[in-house]
Design a protein around this motif. Sequence first.
Motif, PDB file in Angstrom:
ATOM      1  N   PHE A  52       9.151 -66.791  14.185  1.00 39.98           N
ATOM      2  CA  PHE A  52       9.477 -67.435  12.845  1.00 39.98           C
ATOM      3  C   PHE A  52       8.461 -67.384  11.668  1.00 39.98           C
ATOM      4  N   GLU A  53       7.327 -67.411  12.314  1.00 40.96           N
ATOM      5  CA  GLU A  53       6.181 -67.452  11.370  1.00 40.96           C
ATOM      6  C   GLU A  53       6.129 -66.026  10.819  1.00 40.96           C
ATOM      7  N   GLU A  90       8.577 -63.791  10.748  1.00 44.31           N
ATOM      8  CA  GLU A  90       9.644 -63.430   9.905  1.00 44.31           C
ATOM      9  C   GLU A  90       9.394 -63.747   8.429  1.00 44.31           C
ATOM     10  N   LYS A  91       8.789 -65.178   8.442  1.00 40.85           N
ATOM     11  CA  LYS A  91       8.666 -65.653   7.182  1.00 40.85           C
ATOM     12  C   LYS A  91       7.464 -64.684   6.129  1.00 40.85           C
ATOM     13  N   LYS A 135       8.946 -61.145   5.196  1.00 43.29           N
ATOM     14  CA  LYS A 135       9.995 -61.295   4.097  1.00 43.29           C
ATOM     15  C   LYS A 135       9.116 -61.298   2.842  1.00 43.29           C
ATOM     16  N   GLU A 136       7.921 -62.086   3.079  1.00 43.89           N
ATOM     17  CA  GLU A 136       7.062 -62.484   1.910  1.00 43.89           C
ATOM     18  C   GLU A 136       6.363 -61.050   1.412  1.00 43.89           C
ATOM     19  N   ALA A 170       8.917 -58.693  -0.309  1.00 42.68           N
ATOM     20  CA  ALA A 170       9.533 -59.387  -1.437  1.00 42.68           C
ATOM     21  C   ALA A 170       8.393 -59.300  -2.692  1.00 42.68           C
ATOM     22  N   LEU A 171       7.431 -60.171  -2.150  1.00 39.57           N
ATOM     23  CA  LEU A 171       6.483 -60.725  -3.094  1.00 39.57           C
ATOM     24  C   LEU A 171       5.254 -59.570  -3.243  1.00 39.57           C
ATOM     25  N   GLY A 199       7.445 -55.564  -3.969  1.00 42.24           N
ATOM     26  CA  GLY A 199       8.360 -55.506  -5.029  1.00 42.24           C
ATOM     27  C   GLY A 199       9.779 -55.237  -4.549  1.00 42.24           C
ATOM     28  N   MET A 200      10.151 -55.455  -3.222  1.00 39.98           N
ATOM     29  CA  MET A 200      11.543 -55.219  -2.678  1.00 39.98           C
ATOM     30  C   MET A 200      12.320 -56.493  -2.879  1.00 39.98           C
ATOM     31  N   HIS A 201      13.684 -56.329  -2.988  1.00 43.41           N
ATOM     32  CA  HIS A 201      14.578 -57.507  -3.367  1.00 43.41           C
ATOM     33  C   HIS A 201      15.303 -57.745  -1.835  1.00 43.41           C
ATOM     34  N   GLU A 202      15.419 -58.990  -1.344  1.00 43.44           N
ATOM     35  CA  GLU A 202      15.956 -59.366  -0.007  1.00 43.44           C
ATOM     36  C   GLU A 202      17.464 -59.409  -0.456  1.00 43.44           C
ATOM     37  N   VAL A 203      18.297 -58.623   0.643  1.00 38.16           N
ATOM     38  CA  VAL A 203      19.759 -58.816   0.404  1.00 38.16           C
ATOM     39  C   VAL A 203      20.292 -59.388   1.740  1.00 38.16           C
ATOM     40  N   LEU A 243      15.457 -52.467  -1.798  1.00 42.85           N
ATOM     41  CA  LEU A 243      16.182 -53.625  -1.147  1.00 42.85           C
ATOM     42  C   LEU A 243      15.653 -53.445   0.261  1.00 42.85           C
ATOM     43  N   PHE A 244      15.707 -54.917   0.909  1.00 43.59           N
ATOM     44  CA  PHE A 244      15.571 -54.967   2.203  1.00 43.59           C
ATOM     45  C   PHE A 244      16.292 -55.848   2.842  1.00 43.59           C
TER      46      PHE A 244
END
Lengths: 683, 341
Positions: free
Chosen positions: A387-388, A390-391, A394-395, A398-399, A402-406, A464-465
Amino acid sequence: MRLSLNIIKKYIDIPRGITPEDIKQSLSRSTVEVESVEVGESDAVFHIDNKSLTNRPDLWSHYGMARELAALYGCDLKPFSLYGNIGDFSVPGDLSIELKAGDLCPRYIGAVIDGITVAESPQWLREALVSAGIAPINNIVDITNYVLVEVGQPLHAFDADLLGKPSRIVVRKAKKGEVVTTLDGVSRKLDDNVLVVADSVKPIAVAGIMGGAETGVQDGTHAIVLESANFSAPQVRRASQFLNLKTESSIRFEKALHPWLAEIGMRRALQLIHELVPGARVLGVRDEGHFIDKERVIDIDHRFITRKIGQHIDQKRIISILEGLGFLVSSNQDDISSVTVPWWRSTGDITIPEDLIEEIARMYGYDNLKPQEQRSLLRAAHYQIEFEMEKRLKEVLALGCGMHEVLNYPWSDAAMNKVLGTGDGDWAMVNPPAPEYAYLQTTLAPNIMKNVRDNVRFFDSFALFECARVFRQGVQEFHGKDELPLQPKMVAGVAVGRDKKVFARLKGIIEEILSVFRCEHIEYLPDAQKSFLEPESDMRIKVSGSEIGYMGLVDQGVRNTLDCSKKQVAFFELDYVALIGGRTFLAPQPFSPIPKYPPILRDISYFVPNGVNADSVQKMILGAASGKLRRHEFFDIYVKDGNKSMSSHLVFQSDETTLTDKEIDLEVGEITEVLQKKGFKIR
Amino acid sequence: MIDLGALQRAAQEELETVRTNEGLESWRIKHLGRSAALMLFLRELAGMPLEQRKEWGSKGNAVRKELQELCEQRVHEILVASTTQSIDITQPGMRPNIGSLHPITRVKNDLNDAFKLLGFEVYDGPEISSEGYDFDALNFPPDHPARESMDTYWIKTKNSQSQGAKKLDLRPHLTGLSVRYMQTHTPPFRFVYPGRAFRSESTDAGHEQTFYQYEALVVDEDISLSGGKVLVYTILERVFGKQVTIRMRPGFFPFVEPGFEIDMQCLQCGGEKCSVCGDGWVEMMPGGPPHPNVLRAGGIDPAKWQGFYINIGLDRLAMMKYGINDIRLMHSGDLRFLRQF
């Protein structure tokens, strides 16, 4: 369900000042969800959410709701008038009843009534039915429907003359192939899933669901057989599902009604016929069946109540709440010992002490409970890398990248699967959301490609991801005693842009991910065997010898269907669990001390023979250099006139001393010599 | 022979128009770089007779020197210009290219943070599950109407008559997962299990076939209804960043006894009734203590242990938090939506 305030007012005097809106709030807070209240000139109608009544057979009637409101407002519940006593009818009339289905029909009461004149009902009755959402038909049918909404017992009236003489009622399972036309005019094929009420020959009603058209009450009817019966809840539900037919009757029976209610329903109907149909004569009543009428007594004490609710409620208050709802409480001054459940709550609704906790807590008012902090046990923290990470992943995507989560659906589109050549899928749904979404996805690619197609109209370049499960042939172990399909979690990304630089961009993102996950021994190998990727741009990604995913540029043909014919699209998909690679902790990246002596930079440029790739050049250079070469990176790679030119930054540094030009010249000489030996031309 | 004069004039004229360092670098490559006409000419000279080499070499090198000096002068001029030019503070800055996390992920992260502070473990499990866990273990009686309320997607298997553990579904809720946890852990414990669930229903602005839930279960010796209320406040206040007003009312779910629904006073209108809430309240989450049969299915003795479940719809929470008016946007993959988060 629709609830008429006028009908309720027959049984309770609602305290002054209480508005329909107040009743809606009180019922919602303590009993069932009231979706809305419609206040008209002569009546107010409450709309009750049927789902919130699933466990309360007693509330499918105005009298049941009145009982609840009487308890809430502390007012008296008035009785309604009933006709005679079932046992009083020593003359059974001209009727025989045979119950051939055992437990499926625990009680059947039939009454024979003649002297009937079918006519319009009085205005009050018609208005009451309209408020309750039922269309008035004629006095007999209206009376059966009124009893249904008033006390909750479904009834049915047969035209006695159409049953043959002597009238015979048989309750039995339908035979396969039997047909009955129900009151709604539909001819229904039956089998042994269905319980029927039959005469000597044929079915005349689907038990507990709907009567037959042929034997129903008509304008000229002058004698009826009135049915008030009890049918088993699972049986009515099964038949209702089999016939795909839900009625006011079936939704009540499937909640489990008590056989006693059949008697109350019959006596109430006879009373109304007596009052409203002049000349009607009850010739006889037959009451058949077996049911165990045992009181349900639940042992409970005050300590238990306090422990479950979390705060002390006065014993007197508890007793008054329970007695208000019709429970009998055995207690002495010190404690409560047991509670007897009223018959109308005893068919499954109230069976265990916890059920009584609900009664006490809801009538006391959940809102009146004070939040209480709990004493807690300090336990060892459990580090959860899955879980750590995965967070973190994603960060970073995204951050950082520069990808956007779908978030996409778990099923994939058959047409897109065809375009991509990704196959239908391995797991299909019995009842898919749409024919084209029959299968669950085996890869995240099809849905992400749809996202590309949908966004390319508005955006020139984007990335996107998605991180989600896919569903594949095979078995995966989870906690639990069932054997479940393979459903690994994947992470996929796509980059759309004007040129092939999207490949490098996405590969850079993969490198970033692999570094975040501290992956080692990374290999990029040709040919991912994905038909939607352009040949020679696709690759498999290996970490420590195992394959964890692939990436590549999307094939021109696929891009055409994505409205990206003039763009480039790069895609990757990695197995999330493989990225973690069985680790339970993620080692920190060790710190390297800041060097004391300055780095020296040299650049070299060279032409390389055909077929030589960056990885092999890198290996040659690193192999030729000593430990003083701290970093090597390519900075200019191009192909001109069929010759591939490469340039390298070489960074030399020592921990012991400042390097001299002479030393560096030697180092560079060693490197260029190795390259020249391999046939490279130094520029 | 080359017209050095023309070449120099052209280069000088061009240099006049150069205003930036990047422009200057392109100019330098064009006129003084490896493949510039002048440089190629000077290189070719090497193969020419001595006379010519002398004459043209000095002329050519003079041009080169002159151009180099002009170039350096220009570097200085650009520097001076850039330092004396005033900054327009109202001109927009250059924004970095930052992506976005889905609003559901954001809300989930908020909740994970809140629950970790309360010592909860995070748990995850299969999305294809079975009737055994999603219905049988959760005290849904066989043939009970409550089974229908779940509108489950069933998975095709070889034997269509399979039941229980062999009848596969796309989980219609997360609660079955709690039984998997209970069967493999020893109480007391507290854990959360976020994830998506699936229901076969028609979609509209408020309903989705795939939706996100966040469920928590505490099992301890005396976690009570009042104790559960602490959890409810923690979650809502963490997510909305302010104190909220809630109400609890009865709700029926077979796996909890008693079951209830928790409503929050609408944040849009403060309970004054608006188009978002209708009556001033918004349904936020169901919850309640696990039914003793559910604890038993989890291998836990209900006489000794009790618990408290809460289940939050993440879609709805995100919609309330950000003012999103259509749940279907969550799965739209539409960048015009996503990039706002």
